[in-house]
Design a protein around this motif. Structure first.
Motif, PDB file in Angstrom:
ATOM      1  N   HIS A 272       0.852  -1.190   0.000  1.00  0.00           N
ATOM      2  CA  HIS A 272       0.000   0.000   0.000  1.00  0.00           C
ATOM      3  C   HIS A 272       0.887   1.239   0.000  1.00  0.00           C
ATOM      4  O   HIS A 272       2.001   1.211   0.519  1.00  0.00           O
ATOM      5  N   VAL A 273       0.365   2.325  -0.564  1.00  0.00           N
ATOM      6  CA  VAL A 273       1.118   3.572  -0.673  1.00  0.00           C
ATOM      7  C   VAL A 273       0.229   4.718  -0.203  1.00  0.00           C
ATOM      8  O   VAL A 273      -0.962   4.767  -0.523  1.00  0.00           O
ATOM      9  N   ILE A 274       0.825   5.640   0.551  1.00  0.00           N
ATOM     10  CA  ILE A 274       0.118   6.836   0.997  1.00  0.00           C
ATOM     11  C   ILE A 274       0.838   8.051   0.410  1.00  0.00           C
ATOM     12  O   ILE A 274       2.044   8.194   0.584  1.00  0.00           O
ATOM     13  N   TYR A 275       0.085   8.893  -0.286  1.00  0.00           N
ATOM     14  CA  TYR A 275       0.637  10.133  -0.846  1.00  0.00           C
ATOM     15  C   TYR A 275       0.332  11.273   0.120  1.00  0.00           C
ATOM     16  O   TYR A 275      -0.794  11.430   0.587  1.00  0.00           O
ATOM     17  N   THR A 276       1.357  12.067   0.411  1.00  0.00           N
ATOM     18  CA  THR A 276       1.197  13.201   1.321  1.00  0.00           C
ATOM     19  C   THR A 276       2.009  14.381   0.807  1.00  0.00           C
ATOM     20  O   THR A 276       3.135  14.203   0.332  1.00  0.00           O
ATOM     21  N   THR A 277       1.461  15.580   0.933  1.00  0.00           N
ATOM     22  CA  THR A 277       2.201  16.802   0.666  1.00  0.00           C
ATOM     23  C   THR A 277       2.583  17.398   2.011  1.00  0.00           C
ATOM     24  O   THR A 277       1.720  17.573   2.880  1.00  0.00           O
ATOM     25  N   THR A 278       3.871  17.684   2.187  1.00  0.00           N
ATOM     26  CA  THR A 278       4.372  18.218   3.458  1.00  0.00           C
ATOM     27  C   THR A 278       5.300  19.400   3.172  1.00  0.00           C
ATOM     28  O   THR A 278       5.664  19.639   2.021  1.00  0.00           O
ATOM     29  N   PRO A 279       5.737  20.095   4.213  1.00  0.00           N
ATOM     30  CA  PRO A 279       6.738  21.149   4.016  1.00  0.00           C
ATOM     31  C   PRO A 279       8.060  20.607   3.458  1.00  0.00           C
ATOM     32  O   PRO A 279       8.854  21.349   2.900  1.00  0.00           O
ATOM     33  N   TYR A 280       8.267  19.278   3.597  1.00  0.00           N
ATOM     34  CA  TYR A 280       9.496  18.650   3.106  1.00  0.00           C
ATOM     35  C   TYR A 280       9.364  18.181   1.664  1.00  0.00           C
ATOM     36  O   TYR A 280      10.316  17.679   1.094  1.00  0.00           O
ATOM     37  N   GLY A 281       8.171  18.305   1.107  1.00  0.00           N
ATOM     38  CA  GLY A 281       7.952  17.905  -0.268  1.00  0.00           C
ATOM     39  C   GLY A 281       6.792  16.933  -0.404  1.00  0.00           C
ATOM     40  O   GLY A 281       6.079  16.643   0.558  1.00  0.00           O
ATOM     41  N   GLU A 282       6.633  16.434  -1.619  1.00  0.00           N
ATOM     42  CA  GLU A 282       5.617  15.427  -1.901  1.00  0.00           C
ATOM     43  C   GLU A 282       6.207  14.071  -1.539  1.00  0.00           C
ATOM     44  O   GLU A 282       7.311  13.734  -1.988  1.00  0.00           O
ATOM     45  N   LEU A 283       5.453  13.278  -0.758  1.00  0.00           N
ATOM     46  CA  LEU A 283       5.980  12.020  -0.244  1.00  0.00           C
ATOM     47  C   LEU A 283       5.101  10.841  -0.626  1.00  0.00           C
ATOM     48  O   LEU A 283       3.870  10.926  -0.590  1.00  0.00           O
TER      49      LEU A 283
END
Length: 132
Positions: free
Chosen positions: A65-76
């Motif tokens: 499984h994969v979780i996409y997240t946008t953070t201050p450190y970038g797209e993860l």
């Protein structure tokens, strides 16, 4: 180690995380996984599949499984996976039961910051959201 052993372990983990039954079935039957984005589900874009496949090959693991997240450190992309080390599986499952799975995070913005670690997740209607 046979891939089927890793698939069976991945399905066990998906059930512990209470992922959507259709998502589990898709993975079990076709080794296809969905991506959780802000607690909703989607299919993984092809451009990400290549990155994840390379990670699986480089580390002899299986992403389920994969979780996409946008953070201050970038797209993860947080890749939940079964490691090649069976002796670590008990600890990995223990972490999952605490909603803190082991992951490999691919930093899409700056690959040099990609790394192994743990993240905290919550389940939203059968899909995961990264909390920390």
């Amino acid at each position: 180690m046979e891939k089927k052993v890793k698939i069976d372990e991945a399905v066990k983990r998906m059930k512990l995380l209470k992922l959507d039954e259709k998502t589990i079935k898709l993975f079990k039957n076709n080794q296809e996984y969905k991506i959780s984005i802000a607690g909703v589900s989607g299919f993984l874009p092809d451009k990400y599949k290549k990155m994840i496949s390379k990670f699986e090959q480089d580390f002899s693991c299986l992403v389920y499984h994969v979780i996409y997240t946008t953070t201050p450190y970038g797209e993860l992309l947080s890749c939940l996976h079964v490691s090649k080390y069976m002796e670590e599986w008990e600890d990995e499952v223990y972490q999952i039961k605490k909603s803190i799975p082991d992951v490999y995070v691919i930093n899409l913005t700056n690959d040099i910051h990609s790394e192994f670690g743990t993240i905290q997740v919550s389940n939203k209607n059968g899909y995961l959201e990264r909390i920390e």
